[in-house]
Design a protein around this motif. Structure first.
Motif, PDB file in Angstrom:
ATOM      1  N   LEU A 105       0.835  -1.205   0.000  1.00  0.00           N
ATOM      2  CA  LEU A 105       0.000   0.000   0.000  1.00  0.00           C
ATOM      3  C   LEU A 105       0.868   1.253   0.000  1.00  0.00           C
ATOM      4  N   PHE A 117       2.338   1.658  -3.455  1.00  0.00           N
ATOM      5  CA  PHE A 117       1.270   2.015  -4.396  1.00  0.00           C
ATOM      6  C   PHE A 117       0.928   3.497  -4.256  1.00  0.00           C
ATOM      7  N   LEU A 118       0.707   3.933  -3.017  1.00  0.00           N
ATOM      8  CA  LEU A 118       0.356   5.345  -2.791  1.00  0.00           C
ATOM      9  C   LEU A 118       1.513   6.266  -3.153  1.00  0.00           C
ATOM     10  N   ARG A 154       1.609   7.075  -6.670  1.00  0.00           N
ATOM     11  CA  ARG A 154       0.511   7.965  -7.075  1.00  0.00           C
ATOM     12  C   ARG A 154       0.551   9.302  -6.331  1.00  0.00           C
ATOM     13  N   ILE A 171      -7.770   2.287  -5.545  1.00  0.00           N
ATOM     14  CA  ILE A 171      -6.566   1.532  -5.229  1.00  0.00           C
ATOM     15  C   ILE A 171      -6.756   0.119  -5.765  1.00  0.00           C
TER      16      ILE A 171
END
Length: 94
Positions: free
Chosen positions: A9, A12-13, A16, A42
């Motif tokens: 996570l 991933f964040l 972005r 997500i």
């Protein structure tokens, strides 16, 4: 509820981050409103794949941090040598 690896996570964040930063409002202490962030999609693979991806990215991050530390160390050495050369404490032999 789907299972998501915290390291996956994070990466991933982080990938972005620019899009998330565009959601900020306010000027003094800008923040992202929960309402806007909840629209952020997500996507994630099965937990086994998440853990594998996160492991690879964590290893790459550690290696990158090591290279950055080495670069900082070499810059310090360079500064010290420059000061010694310019101050006449050491001289270059031909």
């Amino acid at each position: 509820s789907a299972e998501i690896d915290k390291n996956y996570l994070y990466f991933f964040l982080k990938s972005r981050q620019k899009a998330i930063m565009r959601l900020r409002v306010g000027s003094g202490l800008p923040n992202v409103q929960k309402r806007e962030f909840s629209k952020f999609i997500i996507s994630f693979p099965p937990i086994k794949d998440q853990k594998r991806i996160a492991s690879i990215l964590l290893s790459a991050k550690k290696e990158t941090n090591l290279f950055q530390s080495n670069i900082q160390y070499l810059h310090q050495i360079k500064r010290g040598l420059k000061q010694q050369l310019l101050g006449g404490k050491i001289q270059v032999q031909n």
